[in-house]
Design a protein around this motif. Sequence first.
Motif, PDB file in Angstrom:
ATOM      1  N   TYR A 118      94.696  13.513  26.487  1.00 53.08           N
ATOM      2  CA  TYR A 118      94.471  14.851  27.027  1.00 53.08           C
ATOM      3  C   TYR A 118      93.893  14.729  28.436  1.00 53.08           C
ATOM      4  O   TYR A 118      93.444  13.644  28.836  1.00 53.08           O
ATOM      5  CB  TYR A 118      93.500  15.622  26.139  1.00 53.08           C
ATOM      6  N   GLN A 124      95.416  11.341  22.173  1.00 50.70           N
ATOM      7  CA  GLN A 124      96.311  12.165  21.366  1.00 50.70           C
ATOM      8  C   GLN A 124      96.956  11.277  20.302  1.00 50.70           C
ATOM      9  O   GLN A 124      97.421  10.184  20.601  1.00 50.70           O
ATOM     10  CB  GLN A 124      97.392  12.822  22.237  1.00 50.70           C
ATOM     11  N   TYR A 125      96.991  11.777  19.084  1.00 50.66           N
ATOM     12  CA  TYR A 125      97.548  11.010  17.968  1.00 50.66           C
ATOM     13  C   TYR A 125      99.052  11.262  17.877  1.00 50.66           C
ATOM     14  O   TYR A 125      99.503  12.150  17.164  1.00 50.66           O
ATOM     15  CB  TYR A 125      96.831  11.386  16.679  1.00 50.66           C
ATOM     16  N   ILE A 126      99.806  10.454  18.611  1.00 55.84           N
ATOM     17  CA  ILE A 126     101.246  10.684  18.739  1.00 55.84           C
ATOM     18  C   ILE A 126     102.068   9.714  17.883  1.00 55.84           C
ATOM     19  O   ILE A 126     103.299   9.768  17.912  1.00 55.84           O
ATOM     20  CB  ILE A 126     101.689  10.610  20.217  1.00 55.84           C
ATOM     21  N   GLU A 156      99.195  11.025  10.897  1.00 56.33           N
ATOM     22  CA  GLU A 156      99.097  10.632  12.304  1.00 56.33           C
ATOM     23  C   GLU A 156      98.578   9.202  12.482  1.00 56.33           C
ATOM     24  O   GLU A 156      98.206   8.813  13.590  1.00 56.33           O
ATOM     25  CB  GLU A 156      98.196  11.613  13.059  1.00 56.33           C
ATOM     26  N   SER A 172     106.012  10.781  19.126  1.00 55.87           N
ATOM     27  CA  SER A 172     106.100  12.116  19.725  1.00 55.87           C
ATOM     28  C   SER A 172     107.208  12.205  20.759  1.00 55.87           C
ATOM     29  O   SER A 172     107.451  11.267  21.520  1.00 55.87           O
ATOM     30  CB  SER A 172     104.760  12.466  20.375  1.00 55.87           C
ATOM     31  N   HIS A 222      98.819  14.280  29.015  1.00 58.66           N
ATOM     32  CA  HIS A 222      99.652  15.349  28.464  1.00 58.66           C
ATOM     33  C   HIS A 222      98.813  16.618  28.328  1.00 58.66           C
ATOM     34  O   HIS A 222      97.847  16.651  27.568  1.00 58.66           O
ATOM     35  CB  HIS A 222     100.196  14.924  27.092  1.00 58.66           C
ATOM     36  N   TYR A 224      98.724  19.128  26.553  1.00 55.47           N
ATOM     37  CA  TYR A 224      99.312  19.577  25.296  1.00 55.47           C
ATOM     38  C   TYR A 224      98.692  20.877  24.812  1.00 55.47           C
ATOM     39  O   TYR A 224      97.480  21.051  24.826  1.00 55.47           O
ATOM     40  CB  TYR A 224      99.122  18.494  24.235  1.00 55.47           C
ATOM     41  N   ARG A 226      99.439  23.643  21.454  1.00 58.25           N
ATOM     42  CA  ARG A 226     100.246  23.947  20.280  1.00 58.25           C
ATOM     43  C   ARG A 226     100.713  25.394  20.330  1.00 58.25           C
ATOM     44  O   ARG A 226     100.126  26.295  19.727  1.00 58.25           O
ATOM     45  CB  ARG A 226      99.444  23.691  19.003  1.00 58.25           C
TER      46      ARG A 226
END
Length: 275
Positions: A118, A124-126, A156, A172, A222, A224, A226
């Motif tokens: 982030y 991030q858990y991708i 994840e 991801s 990212h 990101y 949601r």
Amino acid sequence: MLVSASIVTYKNKKEILDAAVESFLNTDLDVRLYIVDNSPKDTIRGWYEDPRVEYIFNNKNVGFGAGHNIIMKDFSKLGTYHLVLNPDIRFEKGVIETLYRFMEDNKNVGNCIPKVVYPNGELQYICRLLPTPMDWIIRMFIPLKGIKRKIDSRYEMRFTDYKQIMDVPFLSGCFMFLRTSAIKEIGVFDENMFMYGEDTDLNRRIFQKYRTVYYPEVHVVHDYARASHRDWRLFIIHVQSSIYYLNKWGWFFDKERRMINKRIMEQHGMKWDLM
């Protein structure tokens, strides 16, 4: 051309898209970038004068996978490697070169993703196992945070330290560094999924014949969000895509999913369960 990339846009802010474009073009490698615009207006046209950038206006929102497929189906547009790049990604010079060298040294890798963080630096858990109905459908409708944390911990792959190079069955779709020869063999995104799930499906098909690898030696940022958790229309699209994917691969009777998830978990010293 060594590396091509495609970005699918929809009403993206200029400063966000600028960062993604500049990040990718900041390399000495022979690259080309395709911006596929699903927006209702061609506002982006004329933003980028770099000859390595080609702009394509769809005049309608064809979806994430279908937008990238406009490029990926035309092999004449692809480099030795092709990057599926989200418009809200940015990174320093050297990321593309490092991933290129890694793929050159590991011919059995079909897809690779770096560490993703982030903007505040948080991980991030991708990396994910192949999704079960519990992972996707049920957790969408269960508001209990404790249950979601338990599901996410397994799904994840939070049982890993995210510090090592590892094979992962689902990476991801925000940054997919793909081997073009693998795409020619495996195929492109399944356009029956407008948005969400198409990256899972493509990763799974690649994983059947190639390695799909998490490579944390370099990282990208990212921004990101949601969106499907805030927008009812996108939430419905998310549910529809999940149902389509599970209908395609199997709900509770998916032998390949069980075998792959079992192997991955046991590689990391985790107890396997029937889900």
